[in-house]
Design a protein around this motif. Structure first.
Motif, mmCIF file in Angstrom:
data_model
loop_
_atom_site.group_PDB
_atom_site.id
_atom_site.type_symbol
_atom_site.label_atom_id
_atom_site.label_comp_id
_atom_site.label_asym_id
_atom_site.label_seq_id
_atom_site.Cartn_x
_atom_site.Cartn_y
_atom_site.Cartn_z
ATOM 1 N N GLN B 47 0.803 -1.226 0.000
ATOM 2 C CA GLN B 47 0.000 0.000 0.000
ATOM 3 C C GLN B 47 0.843 1.287 0.000
ATOM 4 O O GLN B 47 0.547 2.214 -0.773
ATOM 5 N N PRO B 48 1.912 1.363 0.832
ATOM 6 C CA PRO B 48 2.718 2.592 0.829
ATOM 7 C C PRO B 48 3.305 2.902 -0.539
ATOM 8 O O PRO B 48 3.296 4.057 -0.979
ATOM 9 N N GLN B 49 3.805 1.867 -1.240
ATOM 10 C CA GLN B 49 4.359 2.101 -2.578
ATOM 11 C C GLN B 49 3.271 2.566 -3.542
ATOM 12 O O GLN B 49 3.488 3.450 -4.359
ATOM 13 N N ALA B 51 0.709 4.233 -2.993
ATOM 14 C CA ALA B 51 0.303 5.621 -2.756
ATOM 15 C C ALA B 51 1.167 6.607 -3.539
ATOM 16 O O ALA B 51 0.713 7.678 -3.920
ATOM 17 N N THR B 52 2.412 6.211 -3.807
ATOM 18 C CA THR B 52 3.316 7.119 -4.513
ATOM 19 C C THR B 52 3.191 6.997 -6.026
ATOM 20 O O THR B 52 3.729 7.810 -6.770
ATOM 21 N N SER B 58 -5.822 -0.589 -8.127
ATOM 22 C CA SER B 58 -6.673 -0.323 -6.967
ATOM 23 C C SER B 58 -6.819 -1.582 -6.117
ATOM 24 O O SER B 58 -6.322 -2.649 -6.465
#
Lengths: 238, 252
Positions: B47-49, B51-52, B58
């Motif tokens: 998820q963190p990756q 977001a960028t 999705s």
């Protein structure tokens, strides 16, 4: 008397082997026709053709005035059939199974419960109505097979050796049932037991090697000869 | 129409009277739940990756699409087992004459049987759908994509069932029916593989491959070509089955 079944020149080949050869007969309401013949004479084949399970190679079958080949749906409406192996779903209970049969034969929804109860009552199945068919004895299974054929109150009932493998008491009961059914329906049944025909039937038909060798009323048969003598004479004449 | 529903309802209920349907439902649910959790875990990890990234996949892409993809493969194995008894066992147990001597047309018998068996597959699809829907408690889903996946899987199992039904009409025993159905489905599944080997992939093989059509719809590209492929497929095998049953009373 209304003619319920009229079969004309029925012929059936299996490959080159002729199993049924130009058999003609008719059946009216109130008649019980006993169908006799040795093993492999073509009894089952004839009955299968009557019930639309097997197409004849040539010939015509009218059930209640409807042609089995061109109007099978209408013809089958007036038909109840008990094959030599009763078609039973062993995983269902007697009640469920008969309900399904009634539905298949287009019994109106409101009448199904009454029809199933009547069929169970007539075949002596009321006590086992909620048991699974698979756990019932052979005699009871045979009765379920018959109940299945009468649940929609058809005009014609065709039974293929209904008394095979039953105990003497059950045989008597089934014969009584057949006689009772014969009063308002037309009944055809095949059997190997000659006394059964003499006792139950109004008419007798004997086929040998696919051809009809005798078709007569029981009371028209010569009184001095038993059916057994007649049968043996006919078989030896071949 | 009424008779079709009577036969379909009976067939559907009968499946639950044998342990087979329950076993399949349980195993499928277990395996797919495991896979689903795995996908959810993956999503949480990356998820963190995501977001960028621009245009990042999705939640739906990462959980729903692989889940339904695997479900398709499992159906490939399972559908032959669900359809193998349809006609063949009736013929073996001599119960087919009950249907043949009742006032029914062969079309009604076949379509009834088909719907009864397809009903169970549809139920499985429904159970699979519930899993991603549970994500709604903490996230959002792309419903159009979820719908596309459901549609793709339903069409796929519909096609599998139709081929299984036909094999059940032809075969002498349920085992043979299941094996042949599996073989046929698997062949259609892998037809696409051969197209990657040469520079000029065969257009015919490409069109016939069931996998390609399934994936097209799954990805959200719902077009008439893919839908009609499945509909033609299903009607073709249903028609063959009816023809086969018509021949039942001709020969022996």
């Amino acid at each position: 008397m209304t003619v319920l079944i009229s079969a004309k020149q029925l012929t059936r080949y299996y490959g080159k082997h002729c199993a049924v050869n130009k058999v003609s007969f008719s059946l009216a309401r109130g008649q019980i026709l006993g169908f006799l013949g040795t093993n492999g004479a073509g009894k089952t084949t004839t009955l299968q053709m009557l019930c639309g399970n097997l197409a004849p190679s040539s010939g015509e079958i009218l059930i209640n005035g409807f042609d089995m080949l061109t109007q099978p749906k209408l013809a089958k409406r007036s038909l109840g059939y008990v094959p030599d192996t009763p078609p039973l779903y062993k995983e269902l209970s007697v009640d469920e199974f008969l309900r399904y049969c009634a539905q298949l034969h287009g019994v109106p929804k409101a009448d199904i419960t009454a029809a199933v109860q009547l069929a169970e009552q007539r075949c002596g199945l009321s006590e086992v109505a909620n048991r699974l068919i698979g756990v019932l004895s052979k005699g009871f299974q045979q009765r379920v097979g018959i109940a299945q054929a009468i649940v929609h109150n058809p005009d014609v009932i065709v039974l293929d050796e209904p008394t095979v493998g039953l105990d003497p008491l059950q045989i008597i009961e089934i014969r009584r049932l057949i006689r009772e059914l014969g009063q308002e329906h037309g009944v055809i049944f095949s059997t190997h037991i000659l006394s059964e025909v003499q006792e139950v039937c109004t008419d007798v038909m004997i086929i040998q090697q696919g051809a009809c060798v005798l078709n007569a009323r029981i009371d028209e048969l010569p009184a001095e000869k038993s059916l057994e003598t007649i049968f043996i004479d006919l078989m030896q004449a071949q | 129409m009424n008779m079709i529903l009577v036969i379909a309802a009976r067939e559907f209920k009968t499946q639950f009277l044998s342990p087979l349907a329950w076993t399949i439902l349980a195993i499928l649910q277990f395996i797919l739940a495991f896979l689903f959790l795995k996908q959810v875990e993956t999503f949480i990890m990356i998820q963190p990756q995501l977001a960028t990234m621009d245009n990042a996949p999705s939640l739906t892409d990462i959980t729903v699409t692989p889940l339904f993809g695997i479900a398709g493969i499992i159906f490939l194995l399972v559908t032959p087992l669900l359809t193998m008894r349809l006609i063949c066992e009736e013929r073996r147990n001599k119960t087919l004459s009950l249907l043949l001597s009742a006032p029914l047309s062969n079309t009604e018998i076949i379509i009834g049987k088909y719907l009864g068996s397809f009903g169970l597959s549809a139920l499985i699809v429904l159970l699979i759908t519930i899993m991603p829907l549970s994500l709604l408690m903490g996230g959002t889903l792309d419903f159009a994509k979820v719908f596309a996946n459901i549609l793709a899987l339903l069409l796929l199992t519909g096609a599998f069932s139709s081929i299984g039904l036909y094999m059940s009409c032809v075969a002498e025993s349920p085992t043979v029916a299941a094996t042949s159905a599996f073989g046929a489905i698997f062949l259609l599944w892998i037809l696409d593989w051969s197209t990657g080997l040469t520079d000029k992939p065969s257009e015919l093989f490409k069109y016939l491959s069931i996998l390609r059509h399934f994936q097209n719809i799954q990805s959200g590209l719902i077009n008439t070509l893919d839908i009609s492929y499945f509909l033609i497929f299903i009607s073709f095998f249903i028609m063959l089955s009816i023809r086969r049953l018509d021949k039942e009373h001709l020969q022996k």
